[in-house]
Design a protein around this motif. Structure first.
Motif, PDB file in Angstrom:
ATOM      1  N   ALA A   1       0.838  -1.209   0.000  1.00  0.00           N
ATOM      2  CA  ALA A   1       0.000   0.000   0.000  1.00  0.00           C
ATOM      3  C   ALA A   1       0.869   1.253   0.000  1.00  0.00           C
ATOM      4  CB  ALA A   1      -0.924  -0.017   1.211  1.00  0.00           C
ATOM      5  N   ILE A   2       1.934   1.259   0.800  1.00  0.00           N
ATOM      6  CA  ILE A   2       2.823   2.421   0.841  1.00  0.00           C
ATOM      7  C   ILE A   2       3.504   2.617  -0.509  1.00  0.00           C
ATOM      8  CG2 ILE A   2       4.905   3.374   1.911  1.00  0.00           C
ATOM      9  CD1 ILE A   2       4.095   1.843   4.469  1.00  0.00           C
ATOM     10  N   GLU A   3       3.924   1.526  -1.124  1.00  0.00           N
ATOM     11  CA  GLU A   3       4.553   1.637  -2.439  1.00  0.00           C
ATOM     12  C   GLU A   3       3.600   2.240  -3.459  1.00  0.00           C
ATOM     13  OE1 GLU A   3       7.826  -2.012  -2.114  1.00  0.00           O
ATOM     14  OE2 GLU A   3       5.907  -2.359  -3.136  1.00  0.00           O
ATOM     15  N   LYS A   4       2.339   1.896  -3.356  1.00  0.00           N
ATOM     16  CA  LYS A   4       1.347   2.481  -4.257  1.00  0.00           C
ATOM     17  C   LYS A   4       1.215   3.980  -4.006  1.00  0.00           C
ATOM     18  CE  LYS A   4      -3.363   1.771  -5.976  1.00  0.00           C
ATOM     19  NZ  LYS A   4      -4.590   0.929  -5.851  1.00  0.00           N
ATOM     20  N   ASP A   5       1.232   4.364  -2.757  1.00  0.00           N
ATOM     21  CA  ASP A   5       1.125   5.792  -2.428  1.00  0.00           C
ATOM     22  C   ASP A   5       2.364   6.574  -2.841  1.00  0.00           C
ATOM     23  OD1 ASP A   5      -1.418   5.620  -1.249  1.00  0.00           O
ATOM     24  OD2 ASP A   5      -0.570   5.120   0.716  1.00  0.00           O
ATOM     25  N   GLU A   6       3.533   6.007  -2.597  1.00  0.00           N
ATOM     26  CA  GLU A   6       4.780   6.743  -2.818  1.00  0.00           C
ATOM     27  C   GLU A   6       5.313   6.596  -4.233  1.00  0.00           C
ATOM     28  OE1 GLU A   6       7.610   5.930   0.273  1.00  0.00           O
ATOM     29  OE2 GLU A   6       6.242   6.578   1.861  1.00  0.00           O
ATOM     30  N   GLY A   7       4.782   5.625  -4.967  1.00  0.00           N
ATOM     31  CA  GLY A   7       5.154   5.494  -6.370  1.00  0.00           C
ATOM     32  C   GLY A   7       6.505   4.875  -6.620  1.00  0.00           C
ATOM     33  N   HIS A   8       7.047   4.192  -5.616  1.00  0.00           N
ATOM     34  CA  HIS A   8       8.335   3.516  -5.791  1.00  0.00           C
ATOM     35  C   HIS A   8       8.457   2.399  -4.770  1.00  0.00           C
ATOM     36  CE1 HIS A   8       9.934   5.469  -2.172  1.00  0.00           C
ATOM     37  NE2 HIS A   8       9.352   6.577  -2.600  1.00  0.00           N
ATOM     38  N   LEU A   9       9.425   1.509  -4.997  1.00  0.00           N
ATOM     39  CA  LEU A   9       9.649   0.405  -4.080  1.00  0.00           C
ATOM     40  C   LEU A   9      10.262   0.915  -2.780  1.00  0.00           C
ATOM     41  CD1 LEU A   9      11.118  -2.262  -6.549  1.00  0.00           C
ATOM     42  CD2 LEU A   9       8.776  -2.090  -5.683  1.00  0.00           C
ATOM     43  N   ILE A  10       9.914   0.262  -1.683  1.00  0.00           N
ATOM     44  CA  ILE A  10      10.497   0.596  -0.390  1.00  0.00           C
ATOM     45  C   ILE A  10      11.064  -0.674   0.225  1.00  0.00           C
ATOM     46  CG2 ILE A  10       8.914   2.532  -0.013  1.00  0.00           C
ATOM     47  CD1 ILE A  10       7.342   0.713   1.918  1.00  0.00           C
ATOM     48  N   ASP A  11      11.936  -0.506   1.215  1.00  0.00           N
ATOM     49  CA  ASP A  11      12.480  -1.688   1.887  1.00  0.00           C
ATOM     50  C   ASP A  11      11.863  -1.820   3.270  1.00  0.00           C
ATOM     51  OD1 ASP A  11      13.826   0.057   3.646  1.00  0.00           O
ATOM     52  OD2 ASP A  11      15.642   0.045   2.403  1.00  0.00           O
ATOM     53  N   ASP A  12      12.264  -2.855   3.964  1.00  0.00           N
ATOM     54  CA  ASP A  12      11.665  -3.155   5.256  1.00  0.00           C
ATOM     55  C   ASP A  12      12.105  -2.187   6.355  1.00  0.00           C
ATOM     56  OD1 ASP A  12      10.348  -5.254   4.102  1.00  0.00           O
ATOM     57  OD2 ASP A  12      11.823  -6.770   4.712  1.00  0.00           O
ATOM     58  N   GLU A  13      12.999  -1.261   6.023  1.00  0.00           N
ATOM     59  CA  GLU A  13      13.434  -0.248   6.989  1.00  0.00           C
ATOM     60  C   GLU A  13      12.537   0.982   6.963  1.00  0.00           C
ATOM     61  OE1 GLU A  13      16.218  -0.702   9.196  1.00  0.00           O
ATOM     62  OE2 GLU A  13      15.660  -2.699   8.471  1.00  0.00           O
ATOM     63  N   HIS A  14      11.510   0.984   6.124  1.00  0.00           N
ATOM     64  CA  HIS A  14      10.591   2.120   6.080  1.00  0.00           C
ATOM     65  C   HIS A  14      10.030   2.382   7.473  1.00  0.00           C
ATOM     66  CE1 HIS A  14       6.995   4.497   5.141  1.00  0.00           C
ATOM     67  NE2 HIS A  14       7.533   4.753   3.965  1.00  0.00           N
TER      68      HIS A  14
END
Length: 554
Positions: free
Chosen positions: A350-363
């Motif tokens: 869901a966060i990736e959809k909002d931010e428009g890019h891949l994120i890692d588990d340190e988000h």
């Protein structure tokens, strides 16, 4: 008195304002302090002292009675937002929940502010300073026992609800751990409700933080902060009231704005501090170009559901003749607060959809785990009108709620007029992100499991009480049907913050950028959401502000 000058002029006699005024004179009795509050002193007003009568104060003359703009990501309708207009502030009406939240939330606050004074360990001495904890054997590293604000748990208040054991068992059936102290910086799990009540009565900030020696003006509206000088020499020199009277500060004095997350940004803008485009729109002379004023608004939303009891004759809920123990009047009708996280993979997507890019588990929202939801079961049923229900308080029904704690949706507070008597435009932009959708759906599904799938829930309730045209949505319900219920039923929990955010509008010492002698001390400065009920953090915030401000005078 308009000819007098003061060491401190505090705008707003709410939680923070009363703490500041009281502590300033306690620490330095020679100081002159003017506290200006728009509302009245309600010390002896009916319905204030008894917690269960607070609903009778909503919509009265001590409520600003705000309405948001139509909420496009809900059902397109405005939402009521309570704003207390009275000396003592939010404690006059609030539900009394005393929840600090998660240490990780404060650590993120400090990270955003680049100032470790605002992490959990930095604020811990001030949580202790404000608190008179109910358990003298509790951890003295976490709790204070000599502060002015008394707390109590359900059990220490003498309330013995008949559903206490079964509700706890239901939560534990879902895999939650029972924890002894949710106010230790680690609230994940199920813990007993704690409230800031003393002998079952509400404690007003202006009473427990004595205002002896403070010049207090009630029912007095400030129209703007007076500023002199230009550039780096621009300095706050006093305030002007709606009736054009002016009050000044002494050389080296300060104006402190503690008017809350809605009125604080409004007053900054009315004083010429804000976005130049907004100032020009209302013909307000620009003093400081500070476009972050009124931005970054966050607020908790809350969603109620209602349930028909299987055995109401047992006296399980408010309204039943058998639910009559006088001790029940000492606090809210519930035992437990459940604080839970959510599945990381779904939230990550869901966060990736909002931010428009891949994120890692340190988000920041993934690493922890973080406290994403607060949930509970109340032994009463009220507020059903929001979803088209008229539920009698007759002991046949109970309710549950879920409150997402760390929303990523952000809104704004802006001017509706250059007239200070007009309300600001409040747009919380509720439920605007995919992350917020995911968290609320998880809350819905968890509550469905609790009430419809655990042995205790099945024994307790016969059915969900549904709004017209809707069906009971179990834990496997599709997203779109859950969203429809959320969009209809979600309302404010009255926890607005961040509209004068630390690092964007004020620095770590609470000084407004671009102006000398002006600080903000209220929930406006909290830069990130907290898994808390905001009174406890604001008390600690104000207690630390006292040390910072007086320290700067040395």
């Amino acid at each position: 008195m308009s000819d007098a000058s003061f060491d401190f002029i505090i705008i707003g006699g709410g939680t923070a304002g009363c703490v500041l005024a009281s502590r300033f004179l306690e620490r330095q009795p020679s100081l002159s302090v003017l506290l200006i509050e728009a509302g009245p002193d309600v010390t002896h007003r009916p319905h204030v002292a008894k917690p269960l009568e607070a609903a009778l104060l909503h919509g009265t003359d001590i409520d600003w009675n705000y309405l948001t703009t139509p909420q496009l990501h809900l059902d397109g309708k405005p939402r009521y937002n309570c704003g207390v207009k009275a000396l003592s502030g939010g404690v006059v009406i609030n539900s009394g929940g005393w929840m600090r939240g998660d240490a990780l939330d404060y650590d993120e606050w400090a990270h955003q502010a680049s100032d470790d004074r605002w992490n959990y360990q930095g604020l811990l001495p001030y949580f202790r300073r404000s608190e008179h904890h109910f358990d003298p054997s509790a951890d003295s590293g976490q709790h204070g026992f000599n502060g002015p604000m008394y707390t109590t748990s359900v059990s220490t208040s003498g309330r013995k609800y008949p559903l206490r054991s079964s509700i706890l068992d239901a939560w534990m059936h879902l895999g939650l751990d029972k924890i002894d102290d949710a106010n230790s910086g680690k609230p994940l799990g199920v813990a007993e409700l704690v409230e800031n009540r003393r002998d079952g009565l509400r404690q007003l900030t202006s009473t427990v933080y004595a205002l002896k020696g403070v010049h207090v003006m009630t029912e007095t509206l400030v129209s703007k902060i007076l500023l002199e000088g230009n550039g780096p020499d621009r300095t706050a020199t006093g305030v002007e009231l709606e009736d054009k009277r002016q009050f000044r500060i002494k050389t080296g004095g300060e104006v402190i704005l503690s008017a809350g997350a809605y009125r604080t940004p409004q007053l900054l803008i009315l004083s010429g501090i804000g976005n130049p485009e907004t100032l020009a729109q209302y013909n307000i002379p620009q003093q400081v170009d500070l476009p972050a004023v009124g931005q970054n608004l966050h607020d908790h939303i809350i969603l109620f559901r209602y349930w028909k009891l299987r055995h109401p004759e047992k006296g399980l809920a408010m309204g039943s003749p058998a639910f009559a123990d006088p001790a029940y009047e000492r606090g809210n009708p519930l035992d437990w607060l459940a604080t839970i996280t959510v599945p990381s993979e779904g939230l990550k997507a869901a966060i990736e959809k909002d931010e428009g890019h891949l994120i890692d588990d340190e988000h920041v929202l993934l690493k922890g785990p973080r406290c994403h939801l607060e949930m509970n079961v109340l032994y009463a049923a009220f507020g059903g009108e929001q979803i088209g229900l008229q539920i009698p308080i007759d002991g046949t029904s109970i309710m549950t709620y879920c409150m997402p704690c760390l929303p990523t949706s952000r809104g704004t507070v802006s001017l509706s007029s250059a007239d200070p008597t007009k309300p600001p435009i409040i747009d919380p932009n509720y439920y605007a992100t995919e992350a917020d959708h995911f968290v609320m759906r998880e809350g819905w599904r968890t509550m469905s499991r609790l009430m419809l799938e655990t042995p205790q829930g099945k024994e307790l309730v016969a059915e969900e009480i549904l709004p017209p045209g809707h069906q009971c949505l179990a834990s496997d319900a599709p997203d779109e049907l859950i969203d429809a219920r959320v969009k209809m039923g979600a309302i404010s929990c009255y926890h607005p913050a961040s509209t004068a955010s630390m690092s964007k509008v004020v620095d770590g010492s609470l000084k407004v950028f671009g102006v000398q002698g002006l600080r903000v001390v209220d929930a406006s400065v909290i830069p990130v959401p907290l898994a808390a009920h905001y009174q406890a953090p604001v008390f600690a915030l104000a207690e630390q502000a006292v040390d910072i401000i007086l320290g700067d005078r040395k």
